[in-house]
Design a protein around this motif. Structure first.
Motif, mmCIF file in Angstrom:
data_model
loop_
_atom_site.group_PDB
_atom_site.id
_atom_site.type_symbol
_atom_site.label_atom_id
_atom_site.label_comp_id
_atom_site.label_asym_id
_atom_site.label_seq_id
_atom_site.Cartn_x
_atom_site.Cartn_y
_atom_site.Cartn_z
ATOM 1 N N ALA A 107 -6.630 5.404 -5.383
ATOM 2 C CA ALA A 107 -7.988 5.611 -5.323
ATOM 3 C C ALA A 107 -7.946 6.147 -6.888
ATOM 4 O O ALA A 107 -9.299 6.016 -7.390
ATOM 5 N N GLU A 108 -6.954 6.736 -7.290
ATOM 6 C CA GLU A 108 -7.403 7.331 -8.644
ATOM 7 C C GLU A 108 -7.382 6.539 -9.877
ATOM 8 O O GLU A 108 -6.819 5.397 -9.748
ATOM 9 N N ARG A 109 -7.772 6.737 -11.062
ATOM 10 C CA ARG A 109 -7.743 5.935 -12.435
ATOM 11 C C ARG A 109 -7.221 6.611 -13.318
ATOM 12 O O ARG A 109 -6.994 7.812 -13.209
ATOM 13 N N ASP A 110 -6.639 5.982 -14.256
ATOM 14 C CA ASP A 110 -5.696 6.558 -15.227
ATOM 15 C C ASP A 110 -6.958 7.029 -16.437
ATOM 16 O O ASP A 110 -7.963 6.952 -16.224
ATOM 17 N N TYR A 111 -6.153 7.328 -17.517
ATOM 18 C CA TYR A 111 -6.863 7.988 -18.793
ATOM 19 C C TYR A 111 -7.848 6.912 -19.244
ATOM 20 O O TYR A 111 -8.774 7.306 -19.793
ATOM 21 N N GLN A 112 -7.463 5.667 -19.203
ATOM 22 C CA GLN A 112 -8.221 4.607 -19.633
ATOM 23 C C GLN A 112 -9.246 4.048 -18.717
ATOM 24 O O GLN A 112 -10.145 2.960 -18.858
ATOM 25 N N GLY A 113 -9.072 4.630 -17.415
ATOM 26 C CA GLY A 113 -10.107 4.236 -16.500
ATOM 27 C C GLY A 113 -9.648 3.010 -15.575
ATOM 28 O O GLY A 113 -10.296 2.683 -14.680
ATOM 29 N N LYS A 114 -8.192 2.713 -15.929
ATOM 30 C CA LYS A 114 -7.910 1.580 -14.683
ATOM 31 C C LYS A 114 -7.276 2.212 -13.638
ATOM 32 O O LYS A 114 -6.845 3.503 -13.788
ATOM 33 N N ARG A 115 -7.335 1.339 -12.570
ATOM 34 C CA ARG A 115 -6.757 1.793 -11.349
ATOM 35 C C ARG A 115 -5.203 2.136 -11.513
ATOM 36 O O ARG A 115 -4.454 1.449 -12.333
ATOM 37 N N GLN A 116 -4.639 3.123 -10.919
ATOM 38 C CA GLN A 116 -3.200 3.417 -10.872
ATOM 39 C C GLN A 116 -2.533 2.705 -9.685
ATOM 40 O O GLN A 116 -3.023 2.230 -9.042
ATOM 41 N N ILE A 117 -1.323 2.195 -10.068
ATOM 42 C CA ILE A 117 -0.633 1.441 -9.141
ATOM 43 C C ILE A 117 0.674 2.357 -8.795
ATOM 44 O O ILE A 117 1.137 3.244 -9.573
ATOM 45 N N PHE A 118 0.983 2.377 -7.355
ATOM 46 C CA PHE A 118 2.112 2.930 -6.726
ATOM 47 C C PHE A 118 2.895 2.146 -5.966
ATOM 48 O O PHE A 118 2.398 1.096 -5.385
ATOM 49 N N MET A 119 3.969 2.545 -5.547
ATOM 50 C CA MET A 119 5.105 1.879 -4.780
ATOM 51 C C MET A 119 4.855 2.577 -3.249
ATOM 52 O O MET A 119 4.681 3.895 -3.247
ATOM 53 N N ALA A 120 4.977 1.617 -2.337
ATOM 54 C CA ALA A 120 4.682 2.163 -0.838
ATOM 55 C C ALA A 120 5.814 1.444 -0.223
ATOM 56 O O ALA A 120 6.075 0.209 -0.496
ATOM 57 N N MET A 121 6.194 2.037 0.965
ATOM 58 C CA MET A 121 7.133 1.290 1.824
ATOM 59 C C MET A 121 6.073 0.194 2.602
ATOM 60 O O MET A 121 4.978 0.396 3.089
ATOM 61 N N ALA A 122 7.082 -0.906 2.696
ATOM 62 C CA ALA A 122 6.338 -1.971 3.396
ATOM 63 C C ALA A 122 6.195 -1.856 4.874
ATOM 64 O O ALA A 122 7.016 -1.243 5.361
ATOM 65 N N PRO A 123 5.053 -2.587 5.319
ATOM 66 C CA PRO A 123 4.789 -2.386 6.930
ATOM 67 C C PRO A 123 6.529 -2.925 7.772
ATOM 68 O O PRO A 123 6.935 -3.927 6.920
ATOM 69 N N LEU A 124 6.758 -2.118 8.922
ATOM 70 C CA LEU A 124 7.962 -2.489 9.455
ATOM 71 C C LEU A 124 8.210 -4.103 9.489
ATOM 72 O O LEU A 124 9.200 -4.539 9.268
ATOM 73 N N GLY A 125 7.262 -4.750 10.025
ATOM 74 C CA GLY A 125 7.236 -6.036 10.217
ATOM 75 C C GLY A 125 7.218 -7.068 8.952
ATOM 76 O O GLY A 125 7.628 -8.403 9.425
ATOM 77 N N ALA A 126 7.007 -6.511 7.896
ATOM 78 C CA ALA A 126 6.884 -7.294 6.738
ATOM 79 C C ALA A 126 8.288 -7.659 6.068
ATOM 80 O O ALA A 126 8.307 -8.692 5.237
#
Length: 130
Positions: A107-126
């Motif tokens: 939900a956060e944006r970087d200094y250029q106003g672009k959306r930040q990207i992060f890594m998250a654990m995949a859902p168990l069934g994925a």
């Protein structure tokens, strides 16, 4: 010698492994005392002890350089719509590699106003198992 039957909770018992273990004299009482001290069932105490000794293997993930390259590719998109398309494509690459992670927008944006990207654990069934 005491016998200990390790059983799962009733709702999950059909899908979990069950093991019968022969315990040396006095061990059942020690397990019971430890379980009470930790506010757990004997089964939960045994499983917690086994998890310490035999932790789950660390899942293999694609090289982080490759993941960061995917993140850079998404971030370089001109529009948020293009970022969304690239995000879907990157997650398809991760899925095809059976990676236990997925990329998501913060939900956060970087200094250029672009959306930040992060890594998250995949859902168990994925995560597919080969």
């Amino acid at each position: 010698m005491a016998y200990c039957l390790i059983m799962a909770q009733e709702s999950e018992s059909r899908s979990l492994d069950k093991v019968i273990v022969r315990l040396p004299d006095g061990m059942r009482d020690r397990i019971k005392a430890a379980a009470e001290a930790n506010n757990r069932s004997m089964n939960a105490e045994i499983v917690a002890t086994l998890e310490k000794e035999y932790p789950a293997p660390v899942p293999e993930v694609p090289e982080f350089d490759r993941i960061y390259a995917l993140m850079s590719h998404i971030h370089a998109a001109e529009t948020e719509e293009e970022q969304d398309i690239r995000m879907r494509e990157a997650n398809m690459v991760l899925d095809a590699a059976d990676a236990p992670i997925r990329l998501q927008f913060s939900a956060e944006r970087d200094y250029q106003g672009k959306r930040q990207i992060f890594m998250a654990m995949a859902p168990l069934g994925a995560i597919r198992r080969r």
